[in-house]
Design a protein around this motif. Structure first.
Motif, PDB file in Angstrom:
ATOM      1  N   UNK A  56      43.309  31.865  37.198  1.00 47.02           N
ATOM      2  CA  UNK A  56      43.187  32.373  38.564  1.00 47.02           C
ATOM      3  C   UNK A  56      44.430  32.040  39.380  1.00 47.02           C
ATOM      4  N   UNK A  57      44.946  30.835  39.192  1.00 44.88           N
ATOM      5  CA  UNK A  57      46.154  30.427  39.920  1.00 44.88           C
ATOM      6  C   UNK A  57      47.323  31.343  39.575  1.00 44.88           C
ATOM      7  N   UNK A  58      47.420  31.742  38.309  1.00 43.18           N
ATOM      8  CA  UNK A  58      48.512  32.631  37.905  1.00 43.18           C
ATOM      9  C   UNK A  58      48.404  33.998  38.570  1.00 43.18           C
ATOM     10  N   UNK A  59      47.204  34.329  39.057  1.00 42.44           N
ATOM     11  CA  UNK A  59      46.985  35.593  39.783  1.00 42.44           C
ATOM     12  C   UNK A  59      47.055  35.390  41.289  1.00 42.44           C
ATOM     13  N   UNK A  60      47.406  34.165  41.715  1.00 38.73           N
ATOM     14  CA  UNK A  60      47.532  33.884  43.146  1.00 38.73           C
ATOM     15  C   UNK A  60      46.241  33.476  43.811  1.00 38.73           C
ATOM     16  N   UNK A  61      45.221  33.138  43.020  1.00 37.41           N
ATOM     17  CA  UNK A  61      43.922  32.744  43.567  1.00 37.41           C
ATOM     18  C   UNK A  61      43.777  31.231  43.396  1.00 37.41           C
ATOM     19  N   UNK A  62      43.758  30.519  44.506  1.00 39.39           N
ATOM     20  CA  UNK A  62      43.633  29.065  44.463  1.00 39.39           C
ATOM     21  C   UNK A  62      42.157  28.677  44.413  1.00 39.39           C
ATOM     22  N   UNK A  63      41.818  27.790  43.493  1.00 32.78           N
ATOM     23  CA  UNK A  63      40.443  27.354  43.308  1.00 32.78           C
ATOM     24  C   UNK A  63      40.405  25.839  43.188  1.00 32.78           C
ATOM     25  N   UNK A  64      39.511  25.210  43.954  1.00 32.73           N
ATOM     26  CA  UNK A  64      39.171  23.802  43.738  1.00 32.73           C
ATOM     27  C   UNK A  64      37.997  23.804  42.775  1.00 32.73           C
ATOM     28  N   UNK A  65      38.278  23.469  41.511  1.00 34.48           N
ATOM     29  CA  UNK A  65      37.295  23.610  40.438  1.00 34.48           C
ATOM     30  C   UNK A  65      36.612  22.280  40.138  1.00 34.48           C
ATOM     31  N   UNK A  66      35.298  22.320  39.984  1.00 30.47           N
ATOM     32  CA  UNK A  66      34.534  21.164  39.532  1.00 30.47           C
ATOM     33  C   UNK A  66      33.921  21.529  38.187  1.00 30.47           C
ATOM     34  N   UNK A  67      34.211  20.713  37.178  1.00 29.24           N
ATOM     35  CA  UNK A  67      33.607  20.899  35.866  1.00 29.24           C
ATOM     36  C   UNK A  67      32.332  20.080  35.823  1.00 29.24           C
ATOM     37  N   UNK A  68      31.188  20.751  35.959  1.00 31.41           N
ATOM     38  CA  UNK A  68      29.890  20.084  35.921  1.00 31.41           C
ATOM     39  C   UNK A  68      29.204  20.366  34.590  1.00 31.41           C
TER      40      UNK A  68
END
Length: 115
Positions: free
Chosen positions: A60-72
């Motif tokens: 997603x970051x490579x597409x310009x979409x910033x995400x705060x990801x939590x691996x649950x």
């Protein structure tokens, strides 16, 4: 699988909406996303950088979409286990959730009506 793609598609659409509304000079606020699942999400046997949530975040970051990801992801978890930890696994303010559970239910022979 369709549900996974649908949730991801909705997440990406929401991300596009957030980015489209942000002024060009101000970076968009990262999307708060949780991947709630079993060992497939947790990345059992893999380095953290190779687990699905991290790879998705990087894509997603490579597409310009910033995400705060939590691996649950919790290895061995069942659908019932995921439900039982939903309140503390998905914190307030979460904007997108990918739900990946059910494989361990099938492996354990849990009645689909219970799942």
């Amino acid at each position: 699988m369709f549900v996974h793609m649908l949730v991801l598609g909705l997440s990406l659409m929401a991300a596009g909406t957030v980015m489209a509304q942000a002024p060009a000079a101000v970076p968009a606020k990262p999307i708060k996303m949780v991947v709630l699942g079993d060992s497939l999400s947790a990345g059992l046997g893999l380095p953290a950088s190779a687990a699905f949530p991290t790879r998705l975040q990087n894509a997603l970051k490579s597409k310009g979409i910033e995400v705060d990801m939590i691996n649950a992801g919790v290895s061995g978890d069942t659908s019932s286990g995921g439900r039982d930890r939903l309140d503390w696994s998905v914190p307030e303010g979460t904007e997108a959730v990918i739900l990946e559970l059910g494989a361990n239910d099938a492996l354990r022979g849990i009645d689909p009506a219970v799942t």
